[in-house]
Design a protein around this motif. Structure first.
Motif, PDB file in Angstrom:
ATOM      1  N   UNK A 143     108.616 -30.831  53.217  1.00 36.40           N
ATOM      2  CA  UNK A 143     108.497 -30.565  51.784  1.00 36.40           C
ATOM      3  C   UNK A 143     107.426 -31.452  51.179  1.00 36.40           C
ATOM      4  N   UNK A 144     107.332 -32.710  51.626  1.00 32.02           N
ATOM      5  CA  UNK A 144     106.253 -33.595  51.180  1.00 32.02           C
ATOM      6  C   UNK A 144     104.898 -33.016  51.582  1.00 32.02           C
ATOM      7  N   UNK A 145     104.804 -32.497  52.803  1.00 31.34           N
ATOM      8  CA  UNK A 145     103.570 -31.844  53.245  1.00 31.34           C
ATOM      9  C   UNK A 145     103.198 -30.707  52.297  1.00 31.34           C
ATOM     10  N   UNK A 146     104.187 -29.892  51.911  1.00 30.46           N
ATOM     11  CA  UNK A 146     103.927 -28.782  50.990  1.00 30.46           C
ATOM     12  C   UNK A 146     103.426 -29.290  49.645  1.00 30.46           C
ATOM     13  N   UNK A 147     104.044 -30.349  49.121  1.00 24.62           N
ATOM     14  CA  UNK A 147     103.631 -30.902  47.832  1.00 24.62           C
ATOM     15  C   UNK A 147     102.161 -31.325  47.875  1.00 24.62           C
ATOM     16  N   UNK A 148     101.744 -31.927  48.984  1.00 22.69           N
ATOM     17  CA  UNK A 148     100.368 -32.408  49.113  1.00 22.69           C
ATOM     18  C   UNK A 148      99.363 -31.261  49.275  1.00 22.69           C
ATOM     19  N   UNK A 149      99.835 -30.101  49.718  1.00 27.56           N
ATOM     20  CA  UNK A 149      98.911 -29.002  50.038  1.00 27.56           C
ATOM     21  C   UNK A 149      98.915 -27.854  49.033  1.00 27.56           C
ATOM     22  N   UNK A 150      99.980 -27.701  48.253  1.00 33.87           N
ATOM     23  CA  UNK A 150     100.113 -26.521  47.404  1.00 33.87           C
ATOM     24  C   UNK A 150      98.955 -26.351  46.433  1.00 33.87           C
ATOM     25  N   UNK A 151      98.486 -27.449  45.836  1.00 31.09           N
ATOM     26  CA  UNK A 151      97.395 -27.356  44.872  1.00 31.09           C
ATOM     27  C   UNK A 151      96.027 -27.412  45.535  1.00 31.09           C
ATOM     28  N   UNK A 152      95.984 -27.550  46.866  1.00 30.40           N
ATOM     29  CA  UNK A 152      94.712 -27.573  47.589  1.00 30.40           C
ATOM     30  C   UNK A 152      94.470 -26.259  48.335  1.00 30.40           C
ATOM     31  N   UNK A 153      95.430 -25.824  49.138  1.00 30.76           N
ATOM     32  CA  UNK A 153      95.223 -24.609  49.929  1.00 30.76           C
ATOM     33  C   UNK A 153      95.838 -23.381  49.276  1.00 30.76           C
ATOM     34  N   UNK A 154      96.708 -23.577  48.283  1.00 27.31           N
ATOM     35  CA  UNK A 154      97.292 -22.446  47.581  1.00 27.31           C
ATOM     36  C   UNK A 154      98.702 -22.107  48.035  1.00 27.31           C
ATOM     37  N   UNK A 155      99.329 -21.208  47.286  1.00 31.48           N
ATOM     38  CA  UNK A 155     100.719 -20.835  47.550  1.00 31.48           C
ATOM     39  C   UNK A 155     100.816 -19.836  48.704  1.00 31.48           C
ATOM     40  N   UNK A 156      99.958 -18.802  48.689  1.00 33.65           N
ATOM     41  CA  UNK A 156     100.065 -17.732  49.691  1.00 33.65           C
ATOM     42  C   UNK A 156      99.921 -18.234  51.125  1.00 33.65           C
ATOM     43  N   UNK A 157      98.897 -19.049  51.443  1.00 36.20           N
ATOM     44  CA  UNK A 157      98.771 -19.496  52.838  1.00 36.20           C
ATOM     45  C   UNK A 157     100.000 -20.233  53.345  1.00 36.20           C
ATOM     46  N   UNK A 158     100.552 -21.125  52.525  1.00 39.51           N
ATOM     47  CA  UNK A 158     101.742 -21.860  52.957  1.00 39.51           C
ATOM     48  C   UNK A 158     102.944 -20.924  53.099  1.00 39.51           C
ATOM     49  N   UNK A 159     103.058 -19.969  52.200  1.00 41.91           N
ATOM     50  CA  UNK A 159     104.165 -19.011  52.268  1.00 41.91           C
ATOM     51  C   UNK A 159     104.102 -18.198  53.559  1.00 41.91           C
ATOM     52  N   UNK A 160     102.918 -17.718  53.901  1.00 40.01           N
ATOM     53  CA  UNK A 160     102.768 -16.867  55.071  1.00 40.01           C
ATOM     54  C   UNK A 160     102.926 -17.659  56.372  1.00 40.01           C
ATOM     55  N   UNK A 161     102.306 -18.832  56.437  1.00 44.58           N
ATOM     56  CA  UNK A 161     102.415 -19.661  57.647  1.00 44.58           C
ATOM     57  C   UNK A 161     103.855 -20.135  57.842  1.00 44.58           C
ATOM     58  N   UNK A 162     104.478 -20.596  56.761  1.00 42.13           N
ATOM     59  CA  UNK A 162     105.853 -21.087  56.862  1.00 42.13           C
ATOM     60  C   UNK A 162     106.836 -20.007  57.267  1.00 42.13           C
ATOM     61  N   UNK A 163     106.693 -18.798  56.695  1.00 44.96           N
ATOM     62  CA  UNK A 163     107.593 -17.695  57.043  1.00 44.96           C
ATOM     63  C   UNK A 163     107.416 -17.295  58.502  1.00 44.96           C
ATOM     64  N   UNK A 164     106.177 -17.313  58.985  1.00 43.44           N
ATOM     65  CA  UNK A 164     105.922 -17.000  60.392  1.00 43.44           C
ATOM     66  C   UNK A 164     106.602 -17.999  61.317  1.00 43.44           C
TER      67      UNK A 164
END
Length: 455
Positions: free
Chosen positions: A305-326
C-alpha cells in the motif's frame, strides 16, 4: 522518482494537509482493525461463548450488514451535516460499540454490538476518502487520499499483532475487541481539530469559509482558481434523486463505480483478511502457527500500500489497477493449483507465498484505486450519494463473499473456490481495461467536466 511525492508532501502548507489526511484516515484504521481482529478472536470467542458455526459466521457478518446500512445512511449525513461532523459521529459510535463488544455477556449481545460497530465502519469507510480527496490539491490527491487505504492495512496488521500477543490471555478476545475504542476516540476528537470540506462549504453558500480552508493548503493563485472551479461546478449541479444516478449522463460513471466496488470483493480479498489463519490452517499448520503466519499477510498489505501511495500520482491509477489485478488473479490460480495437486501440499511455504503475492497485487491495485476513483469520478453535486451507493455495493459484496466462503469451500473445495475468485479477477481486468478512465493530475472539477462530456 517515487520520492517526489514525499518531497512535495512535506513542503510548506502541505504539512497541514498531511495532518488532515492522517486524522481523517483513522476512519480507515477502524475499518481495518475491526475486520482484521475477528480473524484472531474467533477461536477464543467460540470457546468462551460456545458459539455454533452459524453464529461464528454471523459474528463476522453482523458487522458487514451494519456497514451496508451505515454506508447507505452516510451519503445523506455527509451532505446534511458535512463530512467532518459525520466522521465525529462515526468515531463516537465506534467507541461505544467497541466497548459493548468487549463486555458482551452472550452471543446475541455480541452480534448486536458488532452490528452497531458496522454502522460506524460503513459510515467512516467512504466519508474518510471523500473528505480527504476534497481537501487535497490535484498533484497530491492520489497519494494523500490513499492514506485511508494505508490506515486500513495498518489496522489489519495491528489487529493481527494484537491477536498474536493476546493468544491464551485471560479474556484475551475481550481485550482484542475493546482496544478498538482507542482509535475510535482518536478519530472523534481529532476531527474536531480540522476544517470542513471546502466543497461542502461552497455548496452551503459559505464561500469565504471555503476560501480560508483552501488557503491553508494552496498558494494564493491556486486558491482563487480552485474556488472559482468549485463555485462553477456547484452552480451547475442540481439536486439528483437516486434513480437519476442510473440515467444518462451519470449511468456510465455509476457502472464504473459499482464494478470497481464489487470487483474489489469478488476476487476474495476479505476471505484472506477474515480467514487468513483458517486458510493457512488448511495447509496443515497449527492454529497458533497459522495466527502468527497471518502477520506476514498483514505486513505485505501495508508495504505494498505504501508502494501504491508513492506511485499513484506518478504512474497513474489505471496502470496500478491493471497490474495489481493481474498479479492477484495469477496468485489465485496458483493457490487453486496448490490445493489441487497432491505433491504441492508437502510444501506449505508455497501456499503462503501465493497468499502474499495475492495481497501484494491487491494492495497496489484494487485496494487503494477503488476508494480513490469513486472519490474522483462523480460530479460534486451527486458525489456523496454516488459514493454511498458504491460503498453499499462494496460492503454487500464483502458480506456475501465472506459469509459464503466456508460453504463454497465445502461445496467446491479449496481449489474450486480460489479458481472461482480468479475467474472474477479475469472479468474485472477486462472491464477495467475498457472502461476505467485515468484521473491523474486533474482537479475534481476537471474530471467532472471531462468524464461527463465523454459519457
Amino acid at each position: 522518482m517515487p520520492t517526489s511525492f514525499v518531497k512535495e508532501a512535506v513542503k510548506g502548507n502541505n504539512k497541514f494537509l498531511l495532518r488532515i489526511a492522517v486524522i481523517a484516515a483513522l476512519g480507515g484504521f477502524l475499518f481495518g482493525y475491526d475486520t482484521g481482529i475477528i480473524s484472531g478472536a474467533q477461536l477464543y470467542i467460540q470457546r468462551d461463548l460456545s458459539t455454533t458455526s452459524l453464529e461464528q459466521q454471523w459474528i463476522v457478518g453482523a458487522l458487514l450488514v451494519g456497514a451496508v446500512v451505515g454506508a447507505a445512511l452516510s451519503g445523506w449525513l455527509s451532505d446534511r451535516i458535512g463530512r467532518r461532523w459525520t466522521k465525529v459521529g462515526s468515531g463516537t459510535v465506534y467507541v461505544l460499540a467497541g466497548l459493548a463488544s468487549a463486555f458482551s455477556p452472550d452471543t446475541p449481545w455480541l452480534l448486536a454490538s458488532r452490528f452497531v460497530l458496522g454502522l460506524a465502519v460503513g459510515t467512516a469507510s467512504f466519508v474518510s476518502v471523500e473528505y480527504i480527496s476534497e481537501q487535497a490539491p490535484a498533484r497530491l490527491r492520489g497519494g494523500v487520499t490513499s492514506f485511508n487505504q494505508l490506515m486500513v492495512t495498518t489496522g489489519i496488521l495491528v489487529a493481527y499483532l494484537v491477536a498474536a500477543a493476546l493468544q491464551g490471555a485471560p479474556a484475551g478476545w475481550r481485550w482484542m475487541l475493546g482496544l478498538s475504542a482507542v482509535p475510535g476516540l482518536a478519530l472523534a476528537v481529532g476531527m474536531l481539530t480540522v476544517p470542513s470540506s471546502p466543497r461542502w462549504l461552497v455548496a452551503r453558500g459559505r464561500k469565504d469559509d471555503a476560501r480560508r480552508v483552501l488557503s491553508r493548503t494552496r498558494s494564493d493563485d491556486e486558491t482563487d482558481d480552485e474556488l472559482d472551479s468549485i463555485t462553477e461546478a456547484v452552480g451547475t449541479s442540481r439536486s439528483t434523486r437516486l434513480r437519476d444516478l442510473f440515467r444518462q449522463p451519470l449511468r456510465p460513471l455509476m457502472v464504473v463505480g459499482l464494478v470497481l466496488a464489487i470487483g474489489q470483493q469478488v476476487i476474495g480479498v476479505n476471505t484472506v483478511v477474515y480467514y487468513s489463519a483458517t486458510i493457512l490452517n488448511y495447509t496443515g499448520l497449527s492454529a497458533s502457527a497459522s495466527v502468527l503466519q497471518a502477520i506476514s499477510v498483514g505486513i505485505t498489505n501495508v508495504v505494498f500500500t505504501v508502494v501504491a501511495i508513492l506511485l499513484l500520482d506518478r504512474v497513474g491509477r489505471r496502470p496500478l489497477l491493471l497490474v495489481g489485478t493481474t498479479a492477484a488473479t495469477l496468485a489465485l490460480v496458483a493457490l487453486g493449483l496448490w490445493f489441487a495437486v497432491p505433491g504441492l501440499k508437502d510444501h506449505p511455504l508455497f501456499a503462503l507465498v501465493f497468499l502474499l503475492v495475492f495481497m501484494a497485487g491487491f494492495a497496489v491495485g484494487l485496494g487503494p484505486v477503488f476508494w480513490l476513483m469513486i472519490s474522483e469520478i462523480f460530479p460534486v453535486g451527486v458525489r456523496s450519494k454516488a459514493m454511498s451507493i458504491a460503498t453499499v455495493a462494496n460492503w454487500a459484496a464483502n458480506f456475501l463473499v465472506s459469509y459464503f466462503f466456508l460453504q463454497l469451500v465445502g461445496a467446491m473445495g479449496e481449489s474450486g473456490t480460489f479458481w472461482l475468485y480468479a475467474g472474477f479477477g479475469v472479468l474485472s481486468f477486462f472491464f477495467f481495461l475498457r472502461k476505467v478512465p485515468e484521473t491523474k493530475d486533474r482537479s475534481l472539477e476537471e474530471i467532472q467536466q471531462e468524464v461527463g462530456s465523454r459519457t
